[in-house]
Design a protein around this motif. Sequence first.
Motif, PDB file in Angstrom:
ATOM      1  N   VAL A 109       0.837  -1.204   0.000  1.00  0.00           N
ATOM      2  CA  VAL A 109       0.000   0.000   0.000  1.00  0.00           C
ATOM      3  C   VAL A 109       0.870   1.250   0.000  1.00  0.00           C
ATOM      4  N   THR A 110       1.820   1.303   0.920  1.00  0.00           N
ATOM      5  CA  THR A 110       2.677   2.483   1.024  1.00  0.00           C
ATOM      6  C   THR A 110       3.580   2.627  -0.198  1.00  0.00           C
ATOM      7  N   ALA A 111       4.097   1.520  -0.715  1.00  0.00           N
ATOM      8  CA  ALA A 111       4.946   1.583  -1.907  1.00  0.00           C
ATOM      9  C   ALA A 111       4.149   2.069  -3.119  1.00  0.00           C
ATOM     10  N   SER A 112       2.923   1.595  -3.265  1.00  0.00           N
ATOM     11  CA  SER A 112       2.075   2.062  -4.370  1.00  0.00           C
ATOM     12  C   SER A 112       1.824   3.558  -4.257  1.00  0.00           C
ATOM     13  N   PHE A 179     -13.900   8.965  -8.765  1.00  0.00           N
ATOM     14  CA  PHE A 179     -12.904   8.607  -7.767  1.00  0.00           C
ATOM     15  C   PHE A 179     -13.585   8.100  -6.507  1.00  0.00           C
ATOM     16  N   PRO A 180     -13.102   7.012  -5.937  1.00  0.00           N
ATOM     17  CA  PRO A 180     -13.588   6.583  -4.621  1.00  0.00           C
ATOM     18  C   PRO A 180     -12.986   7.459  -3.543  1.00  0.00           C
ATOM     19  N   SER A 181     -13.670   7.540  -2.405  1.00  0.00           N
ATOM     20  CA  SER A 181     -13.186   8.405  -1.327  1.00  0.00           C
ATOM     21  C   SER A 181     -12.072   7.758  -0.522  1.00  0.00           C
ATOM     22  N   SER A 182     -12.016   6.430  -0.500  1.00  0.00           N
ATOM     23  CA  SER A 182     -11.023   5.757   0.325  1.00  0.00           C
ATOM     24  C   SER A 182     -10.889   4.316  -0.141  1.00  0.00           C
ATOM     25  N   GLY A 183      -9.957   3.596   0.509  1.00  0.00           N
ATOM     26  CA  GLY A 183      -9.775   2.180   0.213  1.00  0.00           C
ATOM     27  C   GLY A 183      -8.596   1.923  -0.700  1.00  0.00           C
ATOM     28  N   TYR A 184      -8.298   0.650  -0.858  1.00  0.00           N
ATOM     29  CA  TYR A 184      -7.150   0.232  -1.671  1.00  0.00           C
ATOM     30  C   TYR A 184      -7.488  -1.089  -2.353  1.00  0.00           C
ATOM     31  N   VAL A 185      -7.163  -1.175  -3.630  1.00  0.00           N
ATOM     32  CA  VAL A 185      -7.325  -2.408  -4.407  1.00  0.00           C
ATOM     33  C   VAL A 185      -5.942  -2.832  -4.888  1.00  0.00           C
ATOM     34  N   PRO A 186      -5.498  -4.063  -4.603  1.00  0.00           N
ATOM     35  CA  PRO A 186      -4.163  -4.494  -5.035  1.00  0.00           C
ATOM     36  C   PRO A 186      -3.985  -4.410  -6.549  1.00  0.00           C
ATOM     37  N   THR A 188      -2.351  -6.388  -8.466  1.00  0.00           N
ATOM     38  CA  THR A 188      -2.505  -7.695  -9.108  1.00  0.00           C
ATOM     39  C   THR A 188      -3.967  -8.096  -9.261  1.00  0.00           C
ATOM     40  N   GLU A 189      -4.840  -7.499  -8.469  1.00  0.00           N
ATOM     41  CA  GLU A 189      -6.268  -7.837  -8.529  1.00  0.00           C
ATOM     42  C   GLU A 189      -6.976  -7.093  -9.646  1.00  0.00           C
ATOM     43  N   ASN A 190      -6.721  -5.786  -9.746  1.00  0.00           N
ATOM     44  CA  ASN A 190      -7.373  -4.976 -10.770  1.00  0.00           C
ATOM     45  C   ASN A 190      -6.554  -3.702 -10.973  1.00  0.00           C
ATOM     46  N   PRO A 191      -5.691  -3.649 -11.989  1.00  0.00           N
ATOM     47  CA  PRO A 191      -4.823  -2.476 -12.177  1.00  0.00           C
ATOM     48  C   PRO A 191      -5.596  -1.166 -12.326  1.00  0.00           C
ATOM     49  N   PHE A 192      -6.739  -1.213 -13.021  1.00  0.00           N
ATOM     50  CA  PHE A 192      -7.506   0.025 -13.212  1.00  0.00           C
ATOM     51  C   PHE A 192      -8.043   0.548 -11.886  1.00  0.00           C
ATOM     52  N   GLU A 193      -8.641  -0.336 -11.082  1.00  0.00           N
ATOM     53  CA  GLU A 193      -9.168   0.082  -9.790  1.00  0.00           C
ATOM     54  C   GLU A 193      -8.049   0.474  -8.828  1.00  0.00           C
ATOM     55  N   TRP A 194      -6.897  -0.181  -8.952  1.00  0.00           N
ATOM     56  CA  TRP A 194      -5.727   0.198  -8.150  1.00  0.00           C
ATOM     57  C   TRP A 194      -5.371   1.662  -8.387  1.00  0.00           C
ATOM     58  N   ALA A 195      -5.284   2.049  -9.671  1.00  0.00           N
ATOM     59  CA  ALA A 195      -4.942   3.436  -9.994  1.00  0.00           C
ATOM     60  C   ALA A 195      -6.072   4.393  -9.627  1.00  0.00           C
ATOM     61  N   ARG A 196      -7.314   3.982  -9.824  1.00  0.00           N
ATOM     62  CA  ARG A 196      -8.448   4.850  -9.522  1.00  0.00           C
ATOM     63  C   ARG A 196      -8.542   5.164  -8.036  1.00  0.00           C
ATOM     64  N   HIS A 197      -8.279   4.173  -7.197  1.00  0.00           N
ATOM     65  CA  HIS A 197      -8.326   4.382  -5.753  1.00  0.00           C
ATOM     66  C   HIS A 197      -7.155   5.215  -5.243  1.00  0.00           C
ATOM     67  N   LEU A 198      -6.047   5.206  -5.972  1.00  0.00           N
ATOM     68  CA  LEU A 198      -4.849   5.895  -5.495  1.00  0.00           C
ATOM     69  C   LEU A 198      -4.633   7.266  -6.133  1.00  0.00           C
ATOM     70  N   ILE A 277      -6.351  10.201   5.701  1.00  0.00           N
ATOM     71  CA  ILE A 277      -7.432  10.886   4.990  1.00  0.00           C
ATOM     72  C   ILE A 277      -8.148   9.957   4.027  1.00  0.00           C
ATOM     73  N   PHE A 278      -7.380   9.142   3.312  1.00  0.00           N
ATOM     74  CA  PHE A 278      -7.967   8.309   2.259  1.00  0.00           C
ATOM     75  C   PHE A 278      -8.137   6.850   2.683  1.00  0.00           C
ATOM     76  N   GLY A 279      -8.034   6.571   3.963  1.00  0.00           N
ATOM     77  CA  GLY A 279      -8.314   5.227   4.453  1.00  0.00           C
ATOM     78  C   GLY A 279      -7.385   4.164   3.915  1.00  0.00           C
ATOM     79  N   LEU A 280      -6.114   4.506   3.734  1.00  0.00           N
ATOM     80  CA  LEU A 280      -5.135   3.541   3.231  1.00  0.00           C
ATOM     81  C   LEU A 280      -4.431   2.883   4.412  1.00  0.00           C
ATOM     82  N   ASP A 281      -4.470   1.572   4.445  1.00  0.00           N
ATOM     83  CA  ASP A 281      -3.902   0.832   5.575  1.00  0.00           C
ATOM     84  C   ASP A 281      -2.429   0.526   5.290  1.00  0.00           C
ATOM     85  N   GLY A 282      -1.603   1.569   5.418  1.00  0.00           N
ATOM     86  CA  GLY A 282      -0.194   1.433   5.115  1.00  0.00           C
ATOM     87  C   GLY A 282       0.675   1.414   6.359  1.00  0.00           C
ATOM     88  N   VAL A 283       1.972   1.567   6.157  1.00  0.00           N
ATOM     89  CA  VAL A 283       2.934   1.506   7.249  1.00  0.00           C
ATOM     90  C   VAL A 283       2.719   2.653   8.235  1.00  0.00           C
TER      91      VAL A 283
END
Length: 329
Positions: A109-112, A179-186, A188-198, A277-283
């Motif tokens: 999450v943090t690296a992305s 844009f979603p308000s928060s959350g994270y999609v890996p 490897t699971e869905n590249p488009f949603e990964w970028a959209r969430h971030l 702020i964006f609900g990212l469960d990172g380091v």
Amino acid sequence: MLRHVTQLLTRSVTTLVLVLLAAFALTRIAYRDPATMLAPRNAGQEGIDAVARALRLDDPWYLQLKHYLFRGPDIQGAPMGLVNWPPALGYSFRQNTPVTELILSKVPVTASLALGALVIWMTLSLVFGVEAARREGTAIDHGLSALAYVALSLPTFLTGMLLSYFLFFTLSTHGIYLFPSSGYVPLTENPFEWARHLLLPWLTLAIAEIGIFQRVVRGSMLEVLGTDFIRTARAKGLSEQVVHYRHALKAALNPVITLGGLELAVIMGGAIVTETIFGLDGVGRLAVNAALEGDFPVVIGTTVFAAAVFVTCSFIVDIATKLREPLRT
């Protein structure tokens, strides 16, 4: 070069050791009675004493440090200390999980977040910085400088909330869900949603960094543009675009690389405000939650991890700038 690398490695190891000792000492000062914090709320003194004995919290600090380095948590019957292989960063008292596993689960999450923001702010900063230097003293230069000062003046939390309000809340009230308000999609699971969430977190960090980097690029470019090899390139009849982007920018990159590597290391250690702020469960959130809960093995582990990332990035930057030194002559 070999001596330079040896000096860098020595400095890196020394830094990590000092950070570990400082983190260990500060957690012992901050959490004077950790057994009480870790015991159940209705536990009596006997229960608190049992927790202290089980976790070796009643040992002197130097014995706790020795155990942390050479033994680690007694959960697998084999040494799991920091100096064993594979190195272990302790055991979370709250989550009953090795700290190393906890950190590694948050790193994607943090690296992305860090790498995506780095690409955006470096690309825009290079373009804005070069164009400002090419048009020194013009309205474009003044306008880009003003934007840089505004970006520098905005706190990260305010930028994040403004982006979230205008690009999520306002658009969603009109039925536009870009844009979603928060959350994270890996990834490897869905590249488009990964970028959209971030994307909004990326922009939040990028805006904060562009103000710094655009000014650094502009200053470095102006310094290089006054050198002899640039005058020689112009005398050969090369176009201004080629002179600026192929020759001057290449020679002006050293301070940008140095600052970029250090900023990347800082964010990799945990972009706490943006993650919150964006609900990212990172380091960063892991470290904050552990500090609030008194889970000091996680606090120490995340501190050592952040220091390791910092010294690694510093090492890479030092080597890269050393190899690029002939470009400055």
